[in-house]
Design a protein around this motif. Structure first.
Motif, short mmCIF file in Angstrom:
data_model
loop_
_atom_site.label_atom_id
_atom_site.label_comp_id
_atom_site.label_asym_id
_atom_site.label_seq_id
_atom_site.Cartn_x
_atom_site.Cartn_y
_atom_site.Cartn_z
N GLN A 30 -7.61 -2.43 9.33
CA GLN A 30 -8.79 -1.96 8.59
C GLN A 30 -8.71 -0.43 8.49
O GLN A 30 -8.69 0.27 9.51
CB GLN A 30 -10.06 -2.37 9.32
CG GLN A 30 -11.35 -2.00 8.60
CD GLN A 30 -12.56 -2.31 9.46
OE1 GLN A 30 -12.78 -1.66 10.48
NE2 GLN A 30 -13.34 -3.31 9.04
N VAL A 31 -8.67 0.09 7.24
CA VAL A 31 -8.60 1.53 7.01
C VAL A 31 -9.91 1.98 6.38
O VAL A 31 -10.29 1.49 5.31
CB VAL A 31 -7.41 1.90 6.09
CG1 VAL A 31 -7.36 3.42 5.88
CG2 VAL A 31 -6.11 1.39 6.68
N LYS A 65 1.22 7.33 0.70
CA LYS A 65 1.13 6.13 1.54
C LYS A 65 0.60 6.49 2.93
O LYS A 65 0.80 7.61 3.39
CB LYS A 65 2.52 5.47 1.70
CG LYS A 65 3.21 5.10 0.40
CD LYS A 65 4.61 4.54 0.69
CE LYS A 65 5.33 4.18 -0.61
NZ LYS A 65 6.70 3.65 -0.35
N LEU A 68 -0.13 1.12 3.52
CA LEU A 68 -1.26 1.11 2.58
C LEU A 68 -0.97 2.16 1.51
O LEU A 68 -0.87 3.36 1.80
CB LEU A 68 -2.56 1.45 3.29
CG LEU A 68 -3.80 1.60 2.36
CD1 LEU A 68 -4.12 0.25 1.69
CD2 LEU A 68 -5.01 2.11 3.13
N ASN A 69 -0.81 1.72 0.25
CA ASN A 69 -0.54 2.63 -0.86
C ASN A 69 -1.82 3.19 -1.43
O ASN A 69 -2.85 2.50 -1.46
CB ASN A 69 0.24 1.90 -1.96
CG ASN A 69 1.64 1.50 -1.51
OD1 ASN A 69 2.40 2.32 -1.02
ND2 ASN A 69 1.96 0.22 -1.69
N SER A 70 -1.73 4.40 -1.94
CA SER A 70 -2.88 5.03 -2.56
C SER A 70 -3.07 4.49 -3.97
O SER A 70 -2.09 4.25 -4.70
CB SER A 70 -2.67 6.56 -2.64
OG SER A 70 -3.67 7.15 -3.43
N SER A 98 -8.16 -4.22 5.28
CA SER A 98 -7.44 -3.54 4.20
C SER A 98 -6.14 -4.24 3.85
O SER A 98 -5.79 -4.39 2.68
CB SER A 98 -7.14 -2.09 4.61
OG SER A 98 -8.33 -1.39 4.86
N PHE A 99 -5.42 -4.68 4.88
CA PHE A 99 -4.19 -5.47 4.65
C PHE A 99 -3.82 -6.16 5.96
O PHE A 99 -4.42 -5.90 7.02
CB PHE A 99 -3.03 -4.58 4.14
CG PHE A 99 -2.62 -3.50 5.09
CD1 PHE A 99 -1.58 -3.70 6.00
CD2 PHE A 99 -3.25 -2.25 5.08
CE1 PHE A 99 -1.19 -2.69 6.87
CE2 PHE A 99 -2.87 -1.24 5.94
CZ PHE A 99 -1.84 -1.47 6.85
N GLY A 152 -7.85 -0.38 0.44
CA GLY A 152 -6.87 -1.45 0.33
C GLY A 152 -7.45 -2.71 -0.31
O GLY A 152 -8.23 -2.64 -1.26
N GLU A 153 -7.09 -3.86 0.21
CA GLU A 153 -7.51 -5.13 -0.37
C GLU A 153 -9.01 -5.35 -0.26
O GLU A 153 -9.61 -6.03 -1.09
CB GLU A 153 -6.77 -6.29 0.32
CG GLU A 153 -5.26 -6.26 0.10
CD GLU A 153 -4.57 -7.43 0.78
OE1 GLU A 153 -5.27 -8.40 1.17
OE2 GLU A 153 -3.33 -7.39 0.90
#
Length: 307
Positions: A232-233, A209, A276-278, A258-259, A242-243
């Motif tokens: 934003q990642v 994470k 943010l999960n991998s 990203s989320f 992410g998303e």
């Protein structure tokens, strides 16, 4: 200047001719009121064979009409509301002049009629001159009032402009003051043990994470309630993790994030975080860049490198 000079010259000429006309008019009417004197003078003129009594009266009336016409010219030059009426009366003088000129050996009744018409025109001019003076005085007062009103309006406009400027500055100040201030932007990689305990790590193979966080400073005049922020990642290939969703803000601006994280802001300092999960159980080696957005405006950034 030319107009004033011309008006002055005409008025001066009118004054001289007017004096002459008064004399001529006096002469005409004195002849009428004193028939004996008129007979003596006309008799003398008849003796030298130049003019008859009617011809002399006719000539005197024409001279007086010419002077009167010049007086109308001067009055018309004032360019008041009576100018059109004065022009009509001047035309009447011209018409009467032509009629008298065309009259050969006018009778005594005709002379009396001509004098009456001349007297009416002169009286009309006297009345009009008084009215012109009155109108000029009124116009002068009106112009003075307009100038005073213009000064007041200019001063009021200047005051309004100053107030508007101050209001805009105040609105800008309040807008800037009501903006939220954020700091302490952080990101850490976490690994989760079977017990559920989360530990920080800098090893890519263990990083399951990415936990991002920041602090919102207290602000008593900022809008309270639910606030949403976009995280934003980006990986080392500048790909959004992410998303990976696109949001448009209606002003030709958009953001891929990203989320999101949400917080109930009540004017006091608050810490905000998101996870943010991998997708593959861990994150590949490399450097990750994290950007924090309040709508389309970026307000912070940080990064992390996993070995």
């Amino acid at each position: 200047m030319k107009k004033h000079y011309k008006n002055g010259w005409i008025k001066a000429l009118f004054a001289v001719l007017f004096v002459f006309g008064l004399g001529a008019t006096f002469y005409i009417f004195s002849n009428e009121s004193n028939p004996d004197s008129s007979l003596i003078i006309n008799k003398e003129k008849q003796d030298i064979g130049k003019f008859s009594e009617q011809e002399l009266a006719q000539k005197d009336i024409l001279d007086s009409l010419n002077i009167l016409k010049l007086a109308y010219d001067v009055a018309i030059l004032e360019k008041t509301a009576l100018s059109q009426q004065l022009e009509l009366e001047r035309k009447n003088i011209e018409n009467l002049t032509e009629i008298i000129k065309a009259s050969k050996n006018p009778s005594t009744d005709q002379i009396i009629l001509y004098r009456k018409q001349f007297s009416d025109l002169r009286q009309s001019l006297n009345t009009s001159v008084l009215e012109v003076k009155k109108l000029k005085s009124q116009n002068k007062n009106l112009l003075s009032e307009i100038e005073d009103q213009n000064v007041v309006m200019y001063q009021q406009k200047a005051e309004n402009d100053t107030l508007i400027s101050k209001q805009k500055k105040l609105e800008s100040t309040l807008k800037d003051a009501s903006k939220l201030a954020m700091n302490n932007f952080k990101v850490v990689a976490l690994r989760e043990k079977k017990s559920g305990l989360e530990l920080e790590t800098d090893k890519a193979k263990n990083a399951q994470k990415l936990k991002v966080s920041f602090t919102i400073n207290g602000n008593s005049i900022a809008k309270t309630g639910k606030r949403i922020f976009y995280i934003q990642v980006l990986d080392q290939r500048n790909k959004v993790l992410g998303e990976d969703k696109l949001i448009e803000f209606g002003n030709d601006k958009a953001l891929v994030y990203s989320f999101i994280v949400a917080v109930d802001f009540q004017g006091k300092p608050v810490n905000v975080y998101g996870i943010l999960n991998s997708d593959d159980g861990h994150f590949p080696k490399g450097t990750y860049f994290i950007n924090f957005f309040d709508k389309q405006e970026i307000f912070g950034s940080t990064s992390i490198t996993l070995e």
